[in-house]
Design an enzyme around this catalytic site. Sequence first.
Site, PDB file in Angstrom:
ATOM      1  N   LYS A 298      19.851  67.801  -1.753  1.00 44.33           N
ATOM      2  CA  LYS A 298      19.760  67.638  -3.204  1.00 44.33           C
ATOM      3  C   LYS A 298      21.029  67.074  -3.832  1.00 44.33           C
ATOM      4  O   LYS A 298      20.971  66.490  -4.914  1.00 44.33           O
ATOM      5  CB  LYS A 298      19.497  69.005  -3.853  1.00 44.33           C
ATOM      6  CG  LYS A 298      18.180  69.648  -3.474  1.00 44.33           C
ATOM      7  CD  LYS A 298      17.060  69.097  -4.320  1.00 44.33           C
ATOM      8  CE  LYS A 298      15.806  69.932  -4.166  1.00 44.33           C
ATOM      9  NZ  LYS A 298      14.725  69.467  -5.061  1.00 44.33           N
TER      10      LYS A 298
ATOM     11  N   GLU B  60      11.937  64.193  -8.253  1.00 38.93           N
ATOM     12  CA  GLU B  60      11.428  65.365  -8.953  1.00 38.93           C
ATOM     13  C   GLU B  60      11.559  65.097 -10.448  1.00 38.93           C
ATOM     14  O   GLU B  60      12.673  64.936 -10.958  1.00 38.93           O
ATOM     15  CB  GLU B  60      12.187  66.637  -8.560  1.00 38.93           C
ATOM     16  CG  GLU B  60      11.872  67.085  -7.143  1.00 38.93           C
ATOM     17  CD  GLU B  60      12.421  68.454  -6.807  1.00 38.93           C
ATOM     18  OE1 GLU B  60      12.004  69.020  -5.780  1.00 38.93           O
ATOM     19  OE2 GLU B  60      13.274  68.968  -7.570  1.00 38.93           O
TER      20      GLU B  60
ATOM     21  N   HIS C  99       3.651  73.594  -9.224  1.00 40.87           N
ATOM     22  CA  HIS C  99       4.496  73.014  -8.172  1.00 40.87           C
ATOM     23  C   HIS C  99       4.787  74.048  -7.084  1.00 40.87           C
ATOM     24  O   HIS C  99       4.640  73.762  -5.884  1.00 40.87           O
ATOM     25  CB  HIS C  99       5.808  72.515  -8.783  1.00 40.87           C
ATOM     26  CG  HIS C  99       6.822  72.066  -7.785  1.00 40.87           C
ATOM     27  ND1 HIS C  99       6.649  70.957  -6.979  1.00 40.87           N
ATOM     28  CD2 HIS C  99       8.027  72.594  -7.442  1.00 40.87           C
ATOM     29  CE1 HIS C  99       7.708  70.806  -6.194  1.00 40.87           C
ATOM     30  NE2 HIS C  99       8.556  71.789  -6.452  1.00 40.87           N
TER      31      HIS C  99
ATOM     32  N   ASP D 272      15.659  64.740 -10.149  1.00 43.24           N
ATOM     33  CA  ASP D 272      16.436  65.434  -9.115  1.00 43.24           C
ATOM     34  C   ASP D 272      16.006  64.892  -7.749  1.00 43.24           C
ATOM     35  O   ASP D 272      15.158  65.474  -7.075  1.00 43.24           O
ATOM     36  CB  ASP D 272      16.198  66.942  -9.216  1.00 43.24           C
ATOM     37  CG  ASP D 272      17.115  67.733  -8.306  1.00 43.24           C
ATOM     38  OD1 ASP D 272      18.252  67.296  -8.100  1.00 43.24           O
ATOM     39  OD2 ASP D 272      16.684  68.782  -7.805  1.00 43.24           O
TER      40      ASP D 272
ATOM     41  N   THR E  57      10.824  70.760 -10.756  1.00 45.57           N
ATOM     42  CA  THR E  57       9.729  69.801 -10.810  1.00 45.57           C
ATOM     43  C   THR E  57       8.658  70.230 -11.803  1.00 45.57           C
ATOM     44  O   THR E  57       8.177  71.358 -11.767  1.00 45.57           O
ATOM     45  CB  THR E  57       9.088  69.639  -9.424  1.00 45.57           C
ATOM     46  OG1 THR E  57      10.091  69.259  -8.486  1.00 45.57           O
ATOM     47  CG2 THR E  57       7.998  68.583  -9.447  1.00 45.57           C
TER      48      THR E  57
ATOM     49  N   ASP F   7      19.605  74.128 -11.201  1.00 45.97           N
ATOM     50  CA  ASP F   7      18.240  73.617 -11.164  1.00 45.97           C
ATOM     51  C   ASP F   7      17.289  74.771 -10.867  1.00 45.97           C
ATOM     52  O   ASP F   7      17.514  75.563  -9.948  1.00 45.97           O
ATOM     53  CB  ASP F   7      18.109  72.540 -10.085  1.00 45.97           C
ATOM     54  CG  ASP F   7      16.824  71.744 -10.220  1.00 45.97           C
ATOM     55  OD1 ASP F   7      16.352  71.567 -11.347  1.00 45.97           O
ATOM     56  OD2 ASP F   7      16.293  71.292  -9.195  1.00 45.97           O
TER      57      ASP F   7
ATOM     58  N   GLU G  84      11.789  66.137 -14.025  1.00 46.74           N
ATOM     59  CA  GLU G  84      12.230  67.383 -14.643  1.00 46.74           C
ATOM     60  C   GLU G  84      12.696  67.153 -16.081  1.00 46.74           C
ATOM     61  O   GLU G  84      12.918  66.019 -16.507  1.00 46.74           O
ATOM     62  CB  GLU G  84      13.377  68.007 -13.830  1.00 46.74           C
ATOM     63  CG  GLU G  84      13.045  68.201 -12.353  1.00 46.74           C
ATOM     64  CD  GLU G  84      14.071  69.040 -11.613  1.00 46.74           C
ATOM     65  OE1 GLU G  84      14.879  69.716 -12.289  1.00 46.74           O
ATOM     66  OE2 GLU G  84      14.049  69.031 -10.382  1.00 46.74           O
TER      67      GLU G  84
ATOM     68  N   GLN H 285      16.438  68.612   3.534  1.00 52.21           N
ATOM     69  CA  GLN H 285      16.232  69.900   2.877  1.00 52.21           C
ATOM     70  C   GLN H 285      15.488  70.881   3.776  1.00 52.21           C
ATOM     71  O   GLN H 285      15.851  72.067   3.872  1.00 52.21           O
ATOM     72  CB  GLN H 285      15.452  69.680   1.572  1.00 52.21           C
ATOM     73  CG  GLN H 285      15.191  70.944   0.779  1.00 52.21           C
ATOM     74  CD  GLN H 285      14.342  70.676  -0.463  1.00 52.21           C
ATOM     75  OE1 GLN H 285      13.962  69.550  -0.739  1.00 52.21           O
ATOM     76  NE2 GLN H 285      14.049  71.726  -1.202  1.00 52.21           N
TER      77      GLN H 285
ATOM     78  N   ARG I 290      13.697  65.303   1.542  1.00 52.51           N
ATOM     79  CA  ARG I 290      12.875  66.426   1.991  1.00 52.51           C
ATOM     80  C   ARG I 290      13.124  66.796   3.446  1.00 52.51           C
ATOM     81  O   ARG I 290      13.039  67.980   3.807  1.00 52.51           O
ATOM     82  CB  ARG I 290      11.391  66.091   1.793  1.00 52.51           C
ATOM     83  CG  ARG I 290      10.992  65.823   0.351  1.00 52.51           C
ATOM     84  CD  ARG I 290      11.193  67.032  -0.533  1.00 52.51           C
ATOM     85  NE  ARG I 290      10.661  66.806  -1.873  1.00 52.51           N
ATOM     86  CZ  ARG I 290      10.852  67.622  -2.887  1.00 52.51           C
ATOM     87  NH1 ARG I 290      11.580  68.720  -2.730  1.00 52.51           N
ATOM     88  NH2 ARG I 290      10.344  67.370  -4.081  1.00 52.51           N
TER      89      ARG I 290
ATOM     90  N   GLU J 156       4.155  66.500  -3.426  1.00 47.92           N
ATOM     91  CA  GLU J 156       2.856  66.998  -3.883  1.00 47.92           C
ATOM     92  C   GLU J 156       1.816  65.880  -3.981  1.00 47.92           C
ATOM     93  O   GLU J 156       0.668  66.062  -3.580  1.00 47.92           O
ATOM     94  CB  GLU J 156       3.005  67.646  -5.258  1.00 47.92           C
ATOM     95  CG  GLU J 156       3.748  68.956  -5.285  1.00 47.92           C
ATOM     96  CD  GLU J 156       3.861  69.453  -6.711  1.00 47.92           C
ATOM     97  OE1 GLU J 156       2.940  70.144  -7.175  1.00 47.92           O
ATOM     98  OE2 GLU J 156       4.867  69.121  -7.375  1.00 47.92           O
TER      99      GLU J 156
ATOM    100  N   THR K  80      21.668  63.188  -8.874  1.00 48.95           N
ATOM    101  CA  THR K  80      20.734  63.695  -9.875  1.00 48.95           C
ATOM    102  C   THR K  80      20.861  62.790 -11.091  1.00 48.95           C
ATOM    103  O   THR K  80      21.945  62.700 -11.681  1.00 48.95           O
ATOM    104  CB  THR K  80      21.059  65.146 -10.275  1.00 48.95           C
ATOM    105  OG1 THR K  80      20.996  65.986  -9.117  1.00 48.95           O
ATOM    106  CG2 THR K  80      20.087  65.659 -11.322  1.00 48.95           C
TER     107      THR K  80
END
Length: 395
Positions: free
Chosen positions: A237, A183, A119, A217, A330, A112, A185, A224, A221, A344, A241
Amino acid sequence: MPADTPADLYGPDNLPYGVFTTADAPERRRIGVRLGDTVLDLGAAAAALGSPHAELLSAPTLNPLLAAGRAVWTAVRTELRTWLREGRAELTAVPLADVTLHLPFEVADYVDFYASEHHATNVGKMFRPDSEPLTPNWKHLPIGYHGRAGTVVVSGTPVVRPQGQRRTPDGPVFGPSQRLDIEAEVGFVVGAPSRLGEPVPQSAFRDHVFGVCLVNDWSARDVQAWEYVPLGPFLGKSFATSVSAWITPLEALDAARVAPPERTHPLLDYLKDDADDPAGFDVRITVTLNGQVISEPPFSAMYWTAAQQLAHMTVNGASLRTGDLFASGTVSGPEKHQRGCLLELTWSGENPLELPDGTRSFLEDGDEVVLTAWAPGPDGGRVGLGEVAGRVVKS
């Protein structure tokens, strides 16, 4: 403008590949091609019409077709489009509503990237407010991490809220993630492998990459944030996915090829853009949360292209394997409504989204996220990318 129908988005100029089963043969996985609201049994059509690729197309996964290489990919697509023009392939059509879709290929490796300048800048502003938003290396190479191939799941698979460590003022605690995110993607599926020790240049991108799919994905947070220093994403993560059940062949996106954004820093030779072969893609993504549109990220705004990502991923001699999946990171644009994740969109929870069913800073149990997308096709038409849907369930 009226909404596109499946016939518009999944017509003869698209023809994405997937794997399906039917209720009368639930154990028999077959390669299918989507055409409007139907699925064409590609193996059955190939056998009935005497295709030299019948055995290849009768496999229970796309991997043998992926491994066969670009010449075969082109030949199969040409055959299929000929059958459709002659009205012969529809004899093997099954209503889409009557099939179960599966993960279309066996994932070998998953990488990834972090390719959106918008972003990366937003994240930098949130977490490094007193420093430059972008790290010093960001404009010089496509940053990425090696993910977990075994937890790539097909669209529609429930996403169990991950558990893990998160930081609190009183020290680390263990429990369900409180800041579960998405995310949006775009992913690229590798077909033809490469040899260990031999880098793959950008010019060989189309020889190795079979097709494109949407990717969500999912990201915890809080997990992470506590774990990623100094080695990067791991448990925040790796729990899931989600990818589309349909892989759109690269050839179907020829009309969507665009130049990437203007470069602000000189690139090393292996990453330089080829002005005669634009490597960006004009893919328009829509993100919905419980049926409400929350974002419309433009893939054309991505700073690093998929060809550059592939070149960087192999420049050290790392080999490609059939079934490798690499994702863009992202997708975010310059406008607020174009941000591709809740981190975001809500500015790390400071500005929650107002939705018909309440406010959201991050995902709650029961929330369903759906990604859809389209790209320009030939003669002013549109090519749809298969949706990616996932519902959060309590751990």
